[in-house]
Design a protein around this motif. Structure first.
Motif, PDB file in Angstrom:
ATOM      1  N   UNK A 135       0.836  -1.201   0.000  1.00 37.06           N
ATOM      2  CA  UNK A 135       0.000   0.000   0.000  1.00 37.06           C
ATOM      3  C   UNK A 135       0.872   1.252   0.000  1.00 37.06           C
TER       4      UNK A 135
ATOM      5  N   UNK B  66       2.307   1.831  -3.421  1.00 40.62           N
ATOM      6  CA  UNK B  66       1.242   2.272  -4.316  1.00 40.62           C
ATOM      7  C   UNK B  66       0.964   3.758  -4.110  1.00 40.62           C
ATOM      8  N   UNK B  67       0.843   4.130  -2.846  1.00 33.58           N
ATOM      9  CA  UNK B  67       0.540   5.529  -2.524  1.00 33.58           C
ATOM     10  C   UNK B  67       1.710   6.435  -2.911  1.00 33.58           C
TER      11      UNK B  67
ATOM     12  N   UNK C 179       1.720   6.961  -6.610  1.00 32.87           N
ATOM     13  CA  UNK C 179       0.654   7.878  -7.003  1.00 32.87           C
ATOM     14  C   UNK C 179       0.999   9.307  -6.583  1.00 32.87           C
TER      15      UNK C 179
ATOM     16  N   UNK D 241       3.936  10.756  -6.342  1.00 32.82           N
ATOM     17  CA  UNK D 241       4.903  11.364  -7.253  1.00 32.82           C
ATOM     18  C   UNK D 241       4.209  11.937  -8.474  1.00 32.82           C
ATOM     19  N   UNK D 242       3.356  11.119  -9.031  1.00 35.87           N
ATOM     20  CA  UNK D 242       2.626  11.535 -10.224  1.00 35.87           C
ATOM     21  C   UNK D 242       1.701  12.694  -9.898  1.00 35.87           C
ATOM     22  N   UNK D 243       1.128  12.621  -8.710  1.00 36.96           N
ATOM     23  CA  UNK D 243       0.152  13.647  -8.322  1.00 36.96           C
ATOM     24  C   UNK D 243       0.800  15.014  -8.110  1.00 36.96           C
TER      25      UNK D 243
ATOM     26  N   UNK E 240       7.890  11.675 -14.853  1.00 34.03           N
ATOM     27  CA  UNK E 240       7.255  10.754 -13.891  1.00 34.03           C
ATOM     28  C   UNK E 240       5.734  10.728 -14.021  1.00 34.03           C
ATOM     29  N   UNK E 241       5.235  11.733 -14.677  1.00 37.50           N
ATOM     30  CA  UNK E 241       3.775  11.848 -14.747  1.00 37.50           C
ATOM     31  C   UNK E 241       3.237  11.004 -15.901  1.00 37.50           C
TER      32      UNK E 241
ATOM     33  N   UNK F 183      -7.052   2.186  -0.126  1.00 37.19           N
ATOM     34  CA  UNK F 183      -5.649   2.143   0.298  1.00 37.19           C
ATOM     35  C   UNK F 183      -5.257   3.466   0.943  1.00 37.19           C
TER      36      UNK F 183
END
Lengths: 190, 270
Positions: A115, A118-119, A122, A124-126, B60-61, B221
């Motif tokens: 988890x 996964x977070x 996400x 980094x992308x966010x 990275x995006x 999550x």
């Protein structure tokens, strides 16, 4: 030797449906990625992508090849994205179905990835996504087209209908804002 | 005052930085000039390095993996916009008019409409009424079931015209039936059959469910992580609060003991 886009367009216009399918297969990912990075919502990006090909299909008989097919497609997609941004649509929050065990589902989602991983992935992308969302639409579009679609400055200028120097200025200003925002976020995380 | 080093580049610095950053082969002389400038300008070097860093972060995006099946296989109406219109809209205008007349004819038949024209004038009545209840139109309507369509005193041969109209209606009914049968046959032979549509709708629904499940899993999550963090924070807080309470309690107990001790000593003296 694979067919070029222009050859496939010519065949599509003469009624060969498979040729248009080939064009869809060839361009669906770039168009989806462009839509997603411009509007930032998966569902709406898929709608925009589908609508782009639908409009392209309808307008195909009028396509005279003045521009590259890909540029023409990008222009349709960008116009649709612009419409979306203007409407500022908001999708409803996803409601869990009554008979779904959320904990079980979370555990079964990606067994190979924890988890936390996964977070983190996400997140980094966010961070980038959030920083991109701060940019004005013109700067964001220029960055997306250059950075993720590898278009030349000239192609971007023709697509968005502005001088070449304006494209470079938009890129510079956008990247400068991103640099500042990403550095700020990085400091906040430390 | 800022401590940014001075940059003495003559041209458009922003454009040159971007051209250098992306190098798409345009304006080569200007780019060479700027690269020479970079050797002597720390400010431009730093900025270029910073912008390169932004580019690596942008990489990275990645957009989420799209469910491309729904894009590739849109519903039949999208694949073939011409097919989206109903089959009956493709019927010629005369057939649609004939269908309208047919509808009127059938309605009249259901209502058992009886039209009579004789010396006393035109009589129109529905078949659900008693024969004796009919009244000539010239006067007031005899009952609510009677409808005066046309009132005339002339000797026009209405029966012949009505017979001709009936004949015409029958002919048109036959042609409409033929057209409908042809249309149904065409639909049955087209690739977008009902089974195909159902299959596609199922695929769309399945895809949508999977997407929702993925989204839910991700959110759950996140919720689990938040709850765990909050729980830890709460535990620490509770621990600290308990420590403070215990401390205060200890102080109180000590004071009470001291008070008791004083009281005890005082009572001993007395």
């Amino acid at each position: 030797m694979p067919w070029t886009d222009e050859e496939l367009v010519a065949k599509s216009i003469s009624g060969d449906a498979d040729s248009f399918n080939e064009l869809v297969l060839r361009w669906e990912r770039p168009i989806y990625a462009l839509a997603y990075r411009t509007i930032g919502r998966e569902e709406d990006a898929r709608d925009v992508c589908q609508e782009t090909f639908l409009r392209a299909f309808r307008a195909l008989p009028g396509f005279r090849g003045q521009a590259k097919f890909s540029s023409w497609l990008y222009r349709i997609a960008l116009n649709l994205c612009r419409d979306w941004v203007r409407r500022e649509r908001r999708t409803p929050v996803v409601q869990p179905p009554e008979d779904v065990d959320l904990i079980e589902m979370a555990a079964a989602a990606e067994p190979s990835e924890s988890i936390e991983d996964l977070v983190a992935r996400k997140d980094l992308s966010r961070l980038v996504e959030r920083a991109m969302a701060l940019l004005p639409e013109e700067q964001r579009t220029a960055i997306v087209l250059k950075e993720y679609h590898g278009l030349t400055f000239q192609e971007i200028a023709e697509l968005v209908g502005c001088p070449l120097s304006t494209v470079k200025t938009r890129l510079y200003q956008g990247l400068t804002v991103l640099r500042r925002e990403l550095a700020k976020n990085h400091k906040a995380q430390l | 005052m800022t401590d940014t080093p001075f940059c003495g580049y003559d041209g458009d610095r922003e454009e040159a930085l971007i051209a250098c950053l992306y190098d798409d082969g345009t304006n080569v002389p200007e780019r060479a000039l700027f690269e020479a400038h970079l050797f002597v300008c720390a400010r431009c070097r730093d900025e270029l390095a910073g912008l390169r860093g932004v580019r690596s972060q942008l990489a990275r995006w990645a957009p989420p993996e799209p469910a491309l099946d729904t894009i590739r296989n849109p519903p039949p109406a999208i694949r073939n916009p011409q097919a989206a219109t109903s089959w009956w809209r493709q019927l010629p205008a005369w057939a649609q008019v004939a269908a309208a007349l047919l509808f009127l004819g059938v309605s009249a038949a259901i209502a058992n409409l009886d039209v009579r024209y004789d010396a006393s004038g035109l009589h129109v009545r529905t078949g659900w009424m008693q024969a004796g209840a009919a009244a000539p139109i010239e006067g007031a309507p005899a009952d609510s079931g009677t409808r005066a369509l046309v009132s005339t005193g002339g000797g026009t041969p209405w029966r012949a015209e009505l017979a001709a109209l009936e004949q015409q209606l029958r002919t048109e009914m036959r042609s409409v039936r033929t057209a409908a049968a042809q249309s149904t046959a065409a639909r049955a032979s087209s690739p977008a059959s009902d089974a195909d549509v159902i299959k596609r709708v199922r695929a769309l629904v399945d895809e949508s469910e999977k997407r929702q499940q993925r989204e839910l899993a991700l959110r759950v999550a996140e919720v689990i992580r938040d709850v765990a963090t909050q729980r830890q924070a709460d535990l620490v807080k509770i621990d600290r609060t308990l420590g403070v309470v215990q401390n205060n309690l200890g102080v109180e107990v000590l004071r009470d003991r001291q008070r008791l001790d004083i009281l005890y000593r005082a009572s001993q003296r007395q």
